[in-house]
Write a protein that holds these residues in place. Structure first.
Motif, PDB file in Angstrom:
ATOM      1  N   ARG A  84     -16.044 -31.295  19.599  1.00 11.14           N
ATOM      2  CA  ARG A  84     -17.443 -31.307  19.502  1.00 11.14           C
ATOM      3  C   ARG A  84     -18.542 -31.024  20.633  1.00 11.14           C
ATOM      4  N   ASN A  85     -17.966 -31.047  21.947  1.00 11.40           N
ATOM      5  CA  ASN A  85     -18.717 -30.520  23.031  1.00 11.40           C
ATOM      6  C   ASN A  85     -18.252 -29.203  23.706  1.00 11.40           C
ATOM      7  N   ARG A  86     -17.833 -28.384  22.757  1.00 13.04           N
ATOM      8  CA  ARG A  86     -17.348 -27.275  23.031  1.00 13.04           C
ATOM      9  C   ARG A  86     -18.007 -26.433  24.115  1.00 13.04           C
ATOM     10  N   ARG A  87     -19.298 -26.174  23.786  1.00 11.94           N
ATOM     11  CA  ARG A  87     -19.882 -25.411  25.104  1.00 11.94           C
ATOM     12  C   ARG A  87     -19.775 -26.163  26.389  1.00 11.94           C
ATOM     13  N   LYS A  88     -20.112 -27.307  26.308  1.00 15.63           N
ATOM     14  CA  LYS A  88     -20.068 -27.756  27.566  1.00 15.63           C
ATOM     15  C   LYS A  88     -18.678 -27.850  28.681  1.00 15.63           C
ATOM     16  N   TYR A  89     -17.467 -27.900  27.705  1.00 12.23           N
ATOM     17  CA  TYR A  89     -16.219 -28.062  28.201  1.00 12.23           C
ATOM     18  C   TYR A  89     -15.327 -26.780  28.224  1.00 12.23           C
ATOM     19  N   LYS A  90     -15.946 -25.507  27.472  1.00 11.53           N
ATOM     20  CA  LYS A  90     -14.950 -24.324  27.212  1.00 11.53           C
ATOM     21  C   LYS A  90     -14.445 -23.941  28.672  1.00 11.53           C
ATOM     22  N   ASP A  91     -15.153 -24.226  29.690  1.00 12.41           N
ATOM     23  CA  ASP A  91     -14.451 -23.458  30.837  1.00 12.41           C
ATOM     24  C   ASP A  91     -13.426 -24.343  31.335  1.00 12.41           C
ATOM     25  N   LEU A  92     -13.086 -25.769  31.037  1.00  9.76           N
ATOM     26  CA  LEU A  92     -12.141 -26.450  31.325  1.00  9.76           C
ATOM     27  C   LEU A  92     -10.849 -25.907  30.719  1.00  9.76           C
ATOM     28  N   LEU A  93     -10.882 -25.362  29.495  1.00  9.21           N
ATOM     29  CA  LEU A  93      -9.671 -25.032  28.954  1.00  9.21           C
ATOM     30  C   LEU A  93      -9.040 -23.912  29.565  1.00  9.21           C
TER      31      LEU A  93
END
Length: 99
Positions: A84-93
């Motif tokens: 749901r918060n893909r943009r904010k956490y995409k760099d964590l994956l």
């Protein structure tokens, strides 16, 4: 209550992030491998269910601030929050992991 109000503790012995919500323990269990942290299980007391997103956000913030690692959410609740918060956490994956 927001995530700034939550004090996150990394209990390395039990491999879990902990906080107290409404006087009860809330936990996200993890497993660390190489430069990845697998968030495996979310345990919240019934009285803290409406603070689930605040707790997940606080733990992700703690990981960003204290570790040089990628996050692999294997818990359905945490994966759903990151989705749901893909943009904010995409760099964590890690590269190649899509949720």
């Amino acid at each position: 209550m927001n995530n700034e109000d939550l004090k996150i503790t990394d209990n390395e012995f039990l491999r879990q992030f902990e906080t107290t919500i409404n006087g009860e323990l809330a936990v996200i269990e993890y497993s660390q491998q190489d430069r990845k942290i697998f968030l495996t299980k979310l345990r919240l007391p019934e009285t803290a269910k409406d603070h689930q997103e605040d707790f997940i956000k606080a733990v992700l913030t703690e990981i960003v601030e204290t570790r040089n690692t990628r996050v692999v959410p294997t818990s359905p609740e945490i994966a759903s929050y990151i989705r749901r918060n893909r943009r904010k956490y995409k760099d964590l994956l890690p590269v190649g992991i899509n949720i």
